[in-house]
Design a protein around this motif. Sequence first.
Motif, short mmCIF file in Angstrom:
data_model
loop_
_atom_site.label_atom_id
_atom_site.label_comp_id
_atom_site.label_asym_id
_atom_site.label_seq_id
_atom_site.Cartn_x
_atom_site.Cartn_y
_atom_site.Cartn_z
N VAL A 70 0.86 -1.18 0.00
CA VAL A 70 0.00 0.00 0.00
C VAL A 70 0.89 1.23 0.00
N ARG A 71 0.64 2.15 -0.92
CA ARG A 71 1.40 3.41 -1.00
C ARG A 71 0.50 4.54 -0.51
N ILE A 72 1.05 5.35 0.40
CA ILE A 72 0.31 6.47 0.95
C ILE A 72 1.14 7.73 0.77
N ASP A 73 0.53 8.76 0.18
CA ASP A 73 1.20 10.05 0.05
C ASP A 73 1.23 10.73 1.42
N LEU A 74 2.27 11.51 1.65
CA LEU A 74 2.44 12.22 2.92
C LEU A 74 2.60 13.72 2.64
N ALA B 184 6.93 9.31 9.24
CA ALA B 184 6.05 10.02 8.32
C ALA B 184 6.07 11.52 8.59
N ARG B 185 6.04 11.89 9.86
CA ARG B 185 6.07 13.30 10.23
C ARG B 185 7.40 13.93 9.80
N ASN B 186 8.51 13.20 9.95
CA ASN B 186 9.80 13.73 9.49
C ASN B 186 9.77 14.01 7.99
N ALA B 187 9.21 13.07 7.21
CA ALA B 187 9.13 13.26 5.75
C ALA B 187 8.27 14.48 5.43
N TYR B 188 7.19 14.64 6.16
CA TYR B 188 6.26 15.75 5.93
C TYR B 188 6.90 17.09 6.32
N ILE B 189 7.48 17.15 7.49
CA ILE B 189 8.02 18.42 8.01
C ILE B 189 9.38 18.76 7.40
N LEU C 88 7.92 -0.88 6.42
CA LEU C 88 7.51 0.47 6.04
C LEU C 88 8.70 1.15 5.37
N THR C 89 8.46 1.75 4.22
CA THR C 89 9.49 2.52 3.54
C THR C 89 8.96 3.94 3.38
N ILE C 90 9.63 4.88 4.01
CA ILE C 90 9.22 6.28 3.98
C ILE C 90 10.29 7.05 3.21
N SER C 91 9.86 7.75 2.15
CA SER C 91 10.80 8.48 1.30
C SER C 91 10.35 9.92 1.12
N ASP C 92 11.33 10.80 0.98
CA ASP C 92 11.04 12.19 0.64
C ASP C 92 12.13 12.68 -0.30
N ASN C 93 11.88 13.83 -0.91
CA ASN C 93 12.86 14.45 -1.81
C ASN C 93 13.37 15.75 -1.21
N PHE D 160 19.24 15.25 19.33
CA PHE D 160 19.59 16.02 18.15
C PHE D 160 18.32 16.40 17.41
N THR D 161 18.17 17.68 17.11
CA THR D 161 16.99 18.13 16.38
C THR D 161 17.33 19.32 15.51
N THR D 162 16.66 19.40 14.37
CA THR D 162 16.80 20.57 13.52
C THR D 162 15.52 21.40 13.58
N GLY D 163 14.59 20.98 14.42
CA GLY D 163 13.32 21.68 14.55
C GLY D 163 12.98 21.90 16.00
N ALA D 164 11.69 21.92 16.28
CA ALA D 164 11.22 22.21 17.64
C ALA D 164 10.97 20.93 18.46
N GLY D 165 11.24 19.76 17.87
CA GLY D 165 10.97 18.50 18.56
C GLY D 165 12.01 18.17 19.61
#
Length: 159
Positions: free
Chosen positions: A30-34, A72-77, A99-104, A119-124
């Motif tokens: 199953v492929r899900i867009d994020l 998924a949240r990492n790929a989105y944010i 699960l395979t999560i990919s982003d560009n 380690f964070t590059t955001g507010a997490g």
Amino acid sequence: MTRLAHSTAAAGAYGAITQPDRSVQPNTAVRIDLWTEEDLLAARHAVRAASVEVGFGIVDQTRVITAASELARNAYIHGGGGTMLIEFPRHGGTMGLRLTISDNGPGIGDVEAALTDGFTTGAGLGHGLGGARRLMDDFDLRSAPGEGTTVTVTRWPRP
């Protein structure tokens, strides 16, 4: 490109890819867009359904859903959106969940640092990648600056 792999179990073959049907059936992927917050919710629901289908107990369901949600949240944010592929590998007659999560997105410059708690590059809180690695049996991260990130994780049922 940086690649980090961790494995405690062997992987196997899986079925064909289907889209956009978000139902979860063994021997299919199953492929899900994020791309939206709603997609993140749909991904969590699909991963929960898949973990039930595999036969995970509530604790393992929670582990897999937590890892999926973080990735998924990492790929989105951080990656500006991406995709999640849910697969059902087999090993010795046992069906697992991959699960395979990919982003560009911009990629990860220092993978080892990114996997370090805090380690964070955001507010997490900086526990996402390292936490996902600890929650799953197999963890493979491929990333390069300017080329995006792909994380593949697998969980196998406990005997």
